[in-house]
Design a protein around this motif. Sequence first.
Motif, short mmCIF file in Angstrom:
data_model
loop_
_atom_site.label_atom_id
_atom_site.label_comp_id
_atom_site.label_asym_id
_atom_site.label_seq_id
_atom_site.Cartn_x
_atom_site.Cartn_y
_atom_site.Cartn_z
N THR A 78 0.86 -1.18 0.00
CA THR A 78 0.00 0.00 0.00
C THR A 78 0.89 1.23 0.00
O THR A 78 1.82 1.33 0.81
CB THR A 78 -0.92 0.02 1.24
OG1 THR A 78 -1.67 -1.20 1.28
CG2 THR A 78 -1.87 1.20 1.20
N THR A 81 0.61 8.42 -2.70
CA THR A 81 1.25 9.24 -3.73
C THR A 81 1.43 10.67 -3.24
O THR A 81 0.89 11.06 -2.20
CB THR A 81 0.42 9.26 -5.02
OG1 THR A 81 -0.83 9.91 -4.76
CG2 THR A 81 0.17 7.84 -5.54
N ASP A 85 -3.14 10.29 -2.70
CA ASP A 85 -3.99 9.18 -3.10
C ASP A 85 -3.35 7.87 -2.68
O ASP A 85 -2.14 7.69 -2.79
CB ASP A 85 -4.21 9.17 -4.62
CG ASP A 85 -4.92 10.41 -5.12
OD1 ASP A 85 -5.68 11.01 -4.32
OD2 ASP A 85 -4.73 10.77 -6.29
N GLN A 87 -2.72 3.87 -3.23
CA GLN A 87 -2.70 2.81 -4.23
C GLN A 87 -2.33 1.52 -3.52
O GLN A 87 -1.56 1.53 -2.57
CB GLN A 87 -1.66 3.09 -5.32
CG GLN A 87 -2.00 4.24 -6.21
CD GLN A 87 -0.97 4.41 -7.32
OE1 GLN A 87 0.12 3.88 -7.27
NE2 GLN A 87 -1.35 5.17 -8.33
N TYR A 89 -1.21 -2.66 -4.28
CA TYR A 89 -0.74 -3.68 -5.21
C TYR A 89 -0.75 -5.04 -4.53
O TYR A 89 -0.32 -5.15 -3.37
CB TYR A 89 0.71 -3.42 -5.63
CG TYR A 89 0.95 -2.10 -6.30
CD1 TYR A 89 1.07 -2.02 -7.68
CD2 TYR A 89 1.06 -0.94 -5.55
CE1 TYR A 89 1.30 -0.80 -8.30
CE2 TYR A 89 1.30 0.28 -6.16
CZ TYR A 89 1.41 0.35 -7.53
OH TYR A 89 1.63 1.55 -8.14
N LEU A 102 -3.89 -4.28 -9.09
CA LEU A 102 -3.65 -2.91 -8.66
C LEU A 102 -4.97 -2.18 -8.54
O LEU A 102 -5.88 -2.37 -9.36
CB LEU A 102 -2.76 -2.22 -9.69
CG LEU A 102 -2.63 -0.70 -9.69
CD1 LEU A 102 -1.97 -0.22 -8.41
CD2 LEU A 102 -1.86 -0.25 -10.89
N GLY A 104 -6.29 1.91 -7.58
CA GLY A 104 -5.96 3.28 -7.23
C GLY A 104 -7.21 4.12 -7.25
O GLY A 104 -8.19 3.78 -7.91
N VAL A 110 -9.23 3.55 -1.76
CA VAL A 110 -8.70 2.18 -1.85
C VAL A 110 -8.71 1.48 -0.49
O VAL A 110 -8.89 0.27 -0.41
CB VAL A 110 -7.26 2.21 -2.43
CG1 VAL A 110 -6.62 0.84 -2.38
CG2 VAL A 110 -7.29 2.72 -3.86
#
Length: 171
Positions: A78, A81, A85, A87, A89, A102, A104, A110
């Motif tokens: 995790t 950004t 935000d 994201q 994976y 993935l 986002g 998320v």
Amino acid sequence: PGKFYTTSDYWRIKQDLCADMSNGAYYAAYSIQTYGLWTGQSPEYISSRIDSIIYERVPGKIQERKRITEPFPGHDITTLTRRGDVQRYKIIITPNEILMFLMGGNGDYVSGPEGQQFFNSIQLNPKKYNTPVLPTRISPSSGRFAVTFPTPPLVNTTTDPKSKNTWIASY
């Protein structure tokens, strides 16, 4: 979350995307062929190689990172950004491919129930990965020859859908 569309299916990489426009989110699924069994690279080895590049290739600041061990090795990551935000994976390494999922979205979308539902819904088909060790005899329709493979073979292993050749491999 919705219909996935294949946006790239070239050589050894397949990419499927799903846009959730109403929530400002997106979902992606990647399949990257490694042919690890044929090249002598175990899923554990490939997982350790991926581990060494995570910090360089995953965008944002890593907030949480877990190793996956079952049913195959992998990583659950995790990130946050620069825009703020989240994201996430999930990378799973099977004997012959890397599966990467993935998600986002805007803000911490998320981290909510939609993200949990998406990542908890990922299931691998055990029949695809647990090949019984049974000799299999193959003969073309012409009947000009026959060959016995040590395990049930993979038929048409070429990644070119336009190929007129049939490739058969067994491991």
